[in-house]
Design a protein around this motif. Structure first.
Motif, mmCIF file in Angstrom:
data_model
loop_
_atom_site.group_PDB
_atom_site.id
_atom_site.type_symbol
_atom_site.label_atom_id
_atom_site.label_comp_id
_atom_site.label_asym_id
_atom_site.label_seq_id
_atom_site.Cartn_x
_atom_site.Cartn_y
_atom_site.Cartn_z
ATOM 1 N N ILE A 168 0.881 -1.330 0.024
ATOM 2 C CA ILE A 168 0.077 0.066 0.164
ATOM 3 C C ILE A 168 0.892 1.160 -0.010
ATOM 4 O O ILE A 168 0.665 2.187 -0.677
ATOM 5 C CB ILE A 168 -0.846 -0.090 1.183
ATOM 6 C CG1 ILE A 168 -2.050 -1.072 1.120
ATOM 7 C CG2 ILE A 168 -1.531 1.288 1.330
ATOM 8 C CD1 ILE A 168 -2.869 -1.292 2.363
ATOM 9 N N MET A 169 1.889 1.209 0.780
ATOM 10 C CA MET A 169 2.933 2.288 0.775
ATOM 11 C C MET A 169 3.585 2.563 -0.623
ATOM 12 O O MET A 169 3.682 3.649 -1.000
ATOM 13 C CB MET A 169 3.859 2.083 2.179
ATOM 14 C CG MET A 169 3.171 2.202 3.287
ATOM 15 S SD MET A 169 4.500 1.941 4.533
ATOM 16 C CE MET A 169 5.499 3.385 4.612
ATOM 17 N N ALA A 182 -8.152 11.031 -5.740
ATOM 18 C CA ALA A 182 -9.311 10.270 -5.297
ATOM 19 C C ALA A 182 -8.763 8.828 -4.747
ATOM 20 O O ALA A 182 -8.928 8.401 -3.845
ATOM 21 C CB ALA A 182 -10.365 10.070 -6.181
ATOM 22 N N GLU A 183 -7.664 8.146 -5.497
ATOM 23 C CA GLU A 183 -7.134 7.165 -5.098
ATOM 24 C C GLU A 183 -6.280 7.260 -3.919
ATOM 25 O O GLU A 183 -6.302 6.483 -2.815
ATOM 26 C CB GLU A 183 -6.261 6.279 -6.164
ATOM 27 C CG GLU A 183 -5.802 5.011 -5.841
ATOM 28 C CD GLU A 183 -4.999 4.659 -7.287
ATOM 29 O OE1 GLU A 183 -4.291 3.593 -6.950
ATOM 30 O OE2 GLU A 183 -5.172 5.325 -8.193
ATOM 31 N N LEU A 184 -5.550 8.426 -3.795
ATOM 32 C CA LEU A 184 -4.662 8.608 -2.665
ATOM 33 C C LEU A 184 -5.385 8.750 -1.320
ATOM 34 O O LEU A 184 -5.209 8.601 -0.383
ATOM 35 C CB LEU A 184 -3.723 9.862 -3.256
ATOM 36 C CG LEU A 184 -2.692 9.916 -1.850
ATOM 37 C CD1 LEU A 184 -1.688 9.104 -1.969
ATOM 38 C CD2 LEU A 184 -1.976 11.194 -2.493
ATOM 39 N N ASP A 185 -6.797 9.574 -1.500
ATOM 40 C CA ASP A 185 -7.470 9.820 -0.412
ATOM 41 C C ASP A 185 -8.102 8.321 0.380
ATOM 42 O O ASP A 185 -8.292 8.457 1.361
ATOM 43 C CB ASP A 185 -8.632 10.685 -0.727
ATOM 44 C CG ASP A 185 -8.052 12.174 -1.118
ATOM 45 O OD1 ASP A 185 -6.883 12.404 -0.719
ATOM 46 O OD2 ASP A 185 -8.902 12.824 -1.666
ATOM 47 N N GLN A 186 -8.115 7.244 -0.698
ATOM 48 C CA GLN A 186 -8.599 6.149 -0.288
ATOM 49 C C GLN A 186 -7.648 5.322 0.373
ATOM 50 O O GLN A 186 -7.713 4.848 1.303
ATOM 51 C CB GLN A 186 -9.414 5.355 -1.274
ATOM 52 C CG GLN A 186 -10.686 6.177 -1.584
ATOM 53 C CD GLN A 186 -11.517 5.147 -2.851
ATOM 54 O OE1 GLN A 186 -10.562 4.160 -3.528
ATOM 55 N NE2 GLN A 186 -12.466 5.629 -2.950
ATOM 56 N N LEU A 187 -6.356 5.388 -0.187
ATOM 57 C CA LEU A 187 -5.154 4.551 0.227
ATOM 58 C C LEU A 187 -4.543 5.122 1.438
ATOM 59 O O LEU A 187 -3.986 4.235 2.426
ATOM 60 C CB LEU A 187 -4.179 4.572 -1.061
ATOM 61 C CG LEU A 187 -4.624 3.632 -1.828
ATOM 62 C CD1 LEU A 187 -3.320 4.045 -3.048
ATOM 63 C CD2 LEU A 187 -4.733 2.120 -1.744
ATOM 64 N N LEU A 188 -4.282 6.493 1.623
ATOM 65 C CA LEU A 188 -3.747 7.000 2.917
ATOM 66 C C LEU A 188 -4.352 6.673 4.257
ATOM 67 O O LEU A 188 -3.783 6.201 5.257
ATOM 68 C CB LEU A 188 -3.708 8.537 2.893
ATOM 69 C CG LEU A 188 -2.619 9.081 1.937
ATOM 70 C CD1 LEU A 188 -2.753 10.741 1.590
ATOM 71 C CD2 LEU A 188 -1.144 8.580 2.307
ATOM 72 N N ARG A 191 -6.248 3.926 4.715
ATOM 73 C CA ARG A 191 -6.063 2.542 4.905
ATOM 74 C C ARG A 191 -4.868 2.385 5.198
ATOM 75 O O ARG A 191 -4.459 1.487 6.178
ATOM 76 C CB ARG A 191 -6.320 2.005 3.475
ATOM 77 C CG ARG A 191 -6.171 0.296 3.635
ATOM 78 C CD ARG A 191 -6.440 -0.271 2.147
ATOM 79 N NE ARG A 191 -6.325 -1.843 2.323
ATOM 80 C CZ ARG A 191 -6.391 -2.496 1.451
ATOM 81 N NH1 ARG A 191 -6.435 -2.019 -0.158
ATOM 82 N NH2 ARG A 191 -6.017 -3.807 1.276
ATOM 83 N N GLN A 192 -3.774 2.905 4.682
ATOM 84 C CA GLN A 192 -2.419 2.862 5.261
ATOM 85 C C GLN A 192 -2.055 3.143 6.807
ATOM 86 O O GLN A 192 -1.497 2.518 7.490
ATOM 87 C CB GLN A 192 -1.449 3.736 4.429
ATOM 88 C CG GLN A 192 -0.082 3.843 4.823
ATOM 89 C CD GLN A 192 0.829 4.659 3.985
ATOM 90 O OE1 GLN A 192 0.607 4.752 2.724
ATOM 91 N NE2 GLN A 192 1.987 5.451 4.740
ATOM 92 N N GLN A 193 -2.782 4.385 7.304
ATOM 93 C CA GLN A 193 -2.572 4.712 8.622
ATOM 94 C C GLN A 193 -3.457 3.691 9.446
ATOM 95 O O GLN A 193 -2.920 3.236 10.400
ATOM 96 C CB GLN A 193 -3.390 6.018 8.780
ATOM 97 C CG GLN A 193 -2.479 7.176 8.063
ATOM 98 C CD GLN A 193 -1.027 7.264 8.653
ATOM 99 O OE1 GLN A 193 -0.878 7.142 9.851
ATOM 100 N NE2 GLN A 193 -0.252 7.600 7.682
ATOM 101 N N GLN A 194 -4.651 2.978 8.870
ATOM 102 C CA GLN A 194 -5.201 2.051 9.799
ATOM 103 C C GLN A 194 -4.287 0.833 9.835
ATOM 104 O O GLN A 194 -4.688 0.301 10.977
ATOM 105 C CB GLN A 194 -6.675 1.805 9.202
ATOM 106 C CG GLN A 194 -7.439 0.749 9.841
ATOM 107 C CD GLN A 194 -8.914 0.609 9.146
ATOM 108 O OE1 GLN A 194 -9.042 1.016 8.106
ATOM 109 N NE2 GLN A 194 -9.672 -0.417 9.586
ATOM 110 N N MET A 195 -3.905 0.372 8.861
ATOM 111 C CA MET A 195 -2.881 -0.744 8.954
ATOM 112 C C MET A 195 -1.489 -0.708 9.764
ATOM 113 O O MET A 195 -1.198 -1.513 10.354
ATOM 114 C CB MET A 195 -2.621 -1.211 7.505
ATOM 115 C CG MET A 195 -3.689 -1.913 6.664
ATOM 116 S SD MET A 195 -3.136 -2.579 5.284
ATOM 117 C CE MET A 195 -2.242 -4.057 5.810
#
Length: 242
Positions: free
Chosen positions: A52-53, A108-114, A116-120
């Motif tokens: 993800i990163m 938009a993709e980055l707003d979804q991935l960031l 998720r990255q922080q959650q993981m």
């Protein structure tokens, strides 16, 4: 409940107790395996997070590149307009529109991935902390288990030692009593023998100073020196021969 139902319930209860006994006997092994499983899941989560990163960095890199292109094409379009080349400006405007569409999609993709990255990342950190704490507790449990086994073995050994010592003390007392009885029999036998031959009475008279006499060599020498020498064949005084 019928008799068969009670029997079936008892069998189930016995099976559960047996299963719990097996689980208790293998508790350390089970704990170790559970920790290994958790560590394997943690490694997989780290791998997913790394992916993800990497995706986020790739998206951010595209965003930066497209923003730089947008800025450059905007400056070029303004220059073309200033030069009266609206045809060039039109082409640049179309390219800028395409770049902005890509920027919106990437953002938009980055707003979804960031998120998720922080959650993981938080989940992995929490899992690492829990595994570390669990390992520490397992080590403490293992140490306590080893200590309890050692204490139990020592207590069992001490019990055996006390039992053997108690048996040894009893044996020693029996030996002492047997020796005392033997010594008593020997002394009694000696006393009986002395009574039988009269030696005991003579001994008691001598001890009381009655009867008998004993002279030392010094006493005999003193008598010889104080009396005149006599012919061994001479008769005593006042007696005549035949």
């Amino acid at each position: 409940m019928s008799a068969w139902g009670k029997i079936f319930t008892a069998i189930r209860g016995g099976a559960n107790e047996a299963a719990e006994a097996v689980a208790d006997s293998q508790s350390m092994r089970i704990l170790d395996q559970e920790i290994r499983d958790a560590e394997q899941s943690l490694r997989q989560a780290r791998s997913d997070l790394a992916g993800i990163m990497a995706s986020n960095k790739s998206v951010m890199r595209r965003i930066e590149e497209n923003r730089a292109k947008e800025a450059k094409d905007t400056d070029s379009a303004r220059a073309a307009i200033a030069a009266g080349r609206t045809d060039l400006a039109q082409g640049l405007a179309q390219r800028i529109a395409t770049i902005r569409t890509e920027l919106q999609r990437d953002q938009a993709e980055l707003d979804q991935l960031l998120p998720r990255q922080q959650q993981m990342l938080r989940a992995i950190q929490d899992t690492e902390a829990r595994i570390t704490q669990m390992k520490r507790e397992v080590e403490n449990v293992k140490a306590n288990e080893a200590l309890l086994k050692a204490q139990s073995a020592l207590a069992h050994s001490q019990s055996g030692i006390n039992t053997r010592l108690g048996s040894a003390v009893d044996s020693l007392e029996r030996i002492k009593k047997r020796q005392e009885a033997t010594a008593g029999r020997i002394a009694a036998g000696a006393e009986l023998a002395a009574l039988e031959n009269g030696n005991d009475l003579d001994r008691q008279l001598l001890e009381a100073g009655i009867g008998g006499s004993s002279q030392s060599a010094d006493d005999i020498l003193a008598q010889l020196m104080s009396s005149p020498a006599q012919d061994p064949l001479a008769l005593p005084t006042g007696k005549k021969n035949g």
